[in-house]
Design a protein around this motif. Structure first.
Motif, short mmCIF file in Angstrom:
data_model
loop_
_atom_site.label_atom_id
_atom_site.label_comp_id
_atom_site.label_asym_id
_atom_site.label_seq_id
_atom_site.Cartn_x
_atom_site.Cartn_y
_atom_site.Cartn_z
N SER A 204 -2.88 0.92 -9.41
CA SER A 204 -2.81 0.69 -7.96
C SER A 204 -4.17 0.26 -7.41
O SER A 204 -5.23 0.65 -7.93
N ARG A 205 -4.10 -0.55 -6.38
CA ARG A 205 -5.26 -0.99 -5.60
C ARG A 205 -4.77 -1.12 -4.17
O ARG A 205 -3.60 -0.93 -3.90
N HIS A 206 -5.67 -1.53 -3.30
CA HIS A 206 -5.27 -1.62 -1.90
C HIS A 206 -4.17 -2.68 -1.71
O HIS A 206 -4.34 -3.82 -2.13
N ARG A 207 -3.04 -2.22 -1.11
CA ARG A 207 -1.90 -3.13 -0.96
C ARG A 207 -2.24 -4.38 -0.14
O ARG A 207 -1.81 -5.49 -0.48
N ASP A 208 -3.05 -4.18 0.92
CA ASP A 208 -3.33 -5.33 1.80
C ASP A 208 -4.10 -6.43 1.09
O ASP A 208 -3.94 -7.60 1.41
N GLU A 209 -4.93 -6.03 0.12
CA GLU A 209 -5.67 -7.05 -0.65
C GLU A 209 -4.69 -7.97 -1.38
O GLU A 209 -4.84 -9.18 -1.37
N GLY A 215 -0.43 -14.10 0.40
CA GLY A 215 0.00 -14.71 1.66
C GLY A 215 1.08 -13.95 2.41
O GLY A 215 1.90 -14.57 3.10
N TYR A 216 1.11 -12.62 2.29
CA TYR A 216 2.17 -11.86 2.98
C TYR A 216 1.61 -10.83 3.96
O TYR A 216 2.27 -9.82 4.26
N VAL A 217 0.40 -11.09 4.47
CA VAL A 217 -0.17 -10.15 5.44
C VAL A 217 0.77 -10.08 6.65
O VAL A 217 1.29 -11.10 7.10
N GLY A 218 1.01 -8.88 7.14
CA GLY A 218 1.86 -8.70 8.33
C GLY A 218 3.35 -8.64 8.00
O GLY A 218 4.17 -8.50 8.90
#
Ligand code: UDP
Length: 408
Positions: A204-209, A215-218
């Motif tokens: 695991s790592r930071h999901r937002d990264e 290209g799926y921020v938000g």
């Protein structure tokens, strides 16, 4: 017995092939990871596979102690699995000739999938070596799941391999039971050895990264990863997603068509997205190289695994290992990977409404999703290819003390 060399058989698909495409999937990952683990544990492995590329070298060293041996049988191109049974005899002849030509000495034969079992069963008798099998899927289980896509003669071939195998490796208790109930297998010759996961890739790592990279921020991201074929339940993934009311959600369908009806299945799934009015929210990504798949798992808020049957289900384990909660059908090996309510949800039956309720529960409460993901990542630590390989090495070694099984 000092165990030095294993001949592994993966006739219909090479450990060099990219998983998620054609006939290549979990078994390719399994064979490749297992032989690599065995080599690290001091057991050299040759993996015999059918040549499906005219330009590839006869012997490819995968890593120290592991060679892939390409055997000529039929056209040197990729052909449908369904066309392979008549070529198994030629394949067996060519392996015998290869072993004699190279003065090959092996201590154990390990067959993966029934077609390899047919070949290795014959070699067991020719060379007087113990036969170990891992079936990966069984005809009996596919029939029970209502999937009737298999080949003439498969069930009978499985039965005769099972009657003569010195050791059968089952991934789970369910698979052990299927061997006993479906084929009258001798329980004393079955060992349960769960597959592993490569934690150096799947962690695991930071999901937002990962969301940013892909290209799926938000967006709330739901992931389906697997070969596109009816057995994998892509339809249920779409129908469940169609019941969500979250307009920012995306469903990523990772994987290429597999098997003779794969292309038709992909077409059917694409049409279904239009019928359900979700075509703008669903992306058919195609297959993704194994090492890059980790980013997709990490970007996903939920990984959905709606298979009709699954002897193990590496996708569910890899997703968990990446800290992603899993919503899976309560079938086969998935029951041993997902801890219901702690690392995700196991859904009984095939109701899209039930799947959607579990997915929504996770998407609507990110803190809950994060805690399921963290518990999944921690639970996945109990699975590793090194421990799978060490258990296998011990099991191979134990065969020396047993009388070889004779064909009934
Ligand atoms: N896979 C992959 N790329 C893809 C789709 C799948 O590398 O685009 C891999 C995935 O990481 C997993 C395997 O294919 O290791 C699928 O294994 P699973 O046991 O879930 O299903 P199977 O293919 O054995 O039915």
């Amino acid at each position: 017995m000092s165990l030095r060399r294993v001949a592994a058989f993966s006739v219909h698909t090479s450990p060099l092939a990219q998983p998620g495409r054609g006939d290549s999937g979990g078994m390719n990952v399994y064979v490749r990871s297992l032989v690599a683990g065995l080599a690290r544990a001091g057991v050299q492995c040759d993996v015999f596979t059918r040549r499906d590329d005219p330009d590839i070298a006869e012997i490819v060293e995968l890593e120290p102690g592991v060679r892939v041996v390409h055997i000529d049988a039929g056209p040197p191109s990729s052909i449908e699995k369904e066309l392979l049974p008549p070529l198994l005899e030629t394949f067996g002849d060519a392996v015998c000739a290869w072993i004699e030509r190279h003065n090959g000495h092996y201590d154990v034969l390990h067959a993966h999938y029934w077609m390899s079992g047919v070949v290795a069963h014959r070699l067991k008798h020719e060379f007087g070596l113990p036969l170990v099998t891992t079936f990966h899927t069984l005809d009996f289980v596919k029939h029970a799941a209502g999937i009737d896509e298999e080949l003439h003669g498969r069930a009978a071939a499985e039965r005769s391999i099972i009657a003569c195998a010195d050791l059968m490796i089952a991934s789970t208790r369910d698979e052990e039971r299927d061997l006993i109930v479906g084929y009258d297998a001798d329980p004393a010759r079955i060992e349960i050895v769960p597959p592993g996961v490569d934690h150096s890739i799947f962690h695991s790592r930071h999901r937002d990264e990962s969301k940013r990279r892909l290209g799926y921020v938000g967006h709330d991201v739901v992931l389906f990863a697997g070969r596109i074929q009816p057995l994998k339940g892509g339809e249920l993934a779409l129908r469940s997603f169609g019941e969500l009311t979250r307009t920012n959600a995306k469903l990523l369908m990772v994987g290429d068509p597999s098997g003779p009806i794969g292309p038709e299945e992909l077409e059917r799934l694409r049409n279904l997205t239009v019928e359900l009015g979700i075509e703008r929210q669903v992306e058919f990504v195609g297959s993704v190289p194994h090492s890059e798949l980790a980013d997709y798992y990490r970007a996903a808020d939920v990984c959905v695994v709606p298979s009709h049957s699954e002897s193990f289900g590496l996708v569910a384990l890899e997703a968990s290992s990446c800290g992603t909660p899993v919503v899976a059908a309560s079938v086969g090996g998935l029951r041993s990977i997902v801890d219901d309510g702690r690392t995700g949800f196991l859904v009984e039956g095939r109701s899209p409404t039930d799947f959607a309720a579990c997915i929504d529960k996770i998407l609507s409460d990110p803190a809950f999703g994060a805690s399921l993901g963290a518990q999944g990542a921690s639970r996945s630590q109990q699975f590793s290819w090194n421990s799978t390989a060490v258990r296998l090495r011990r099991a191979y070694g134990d065969l020396a003390a047993r009388e070889p099984v004779q064909c009934r």
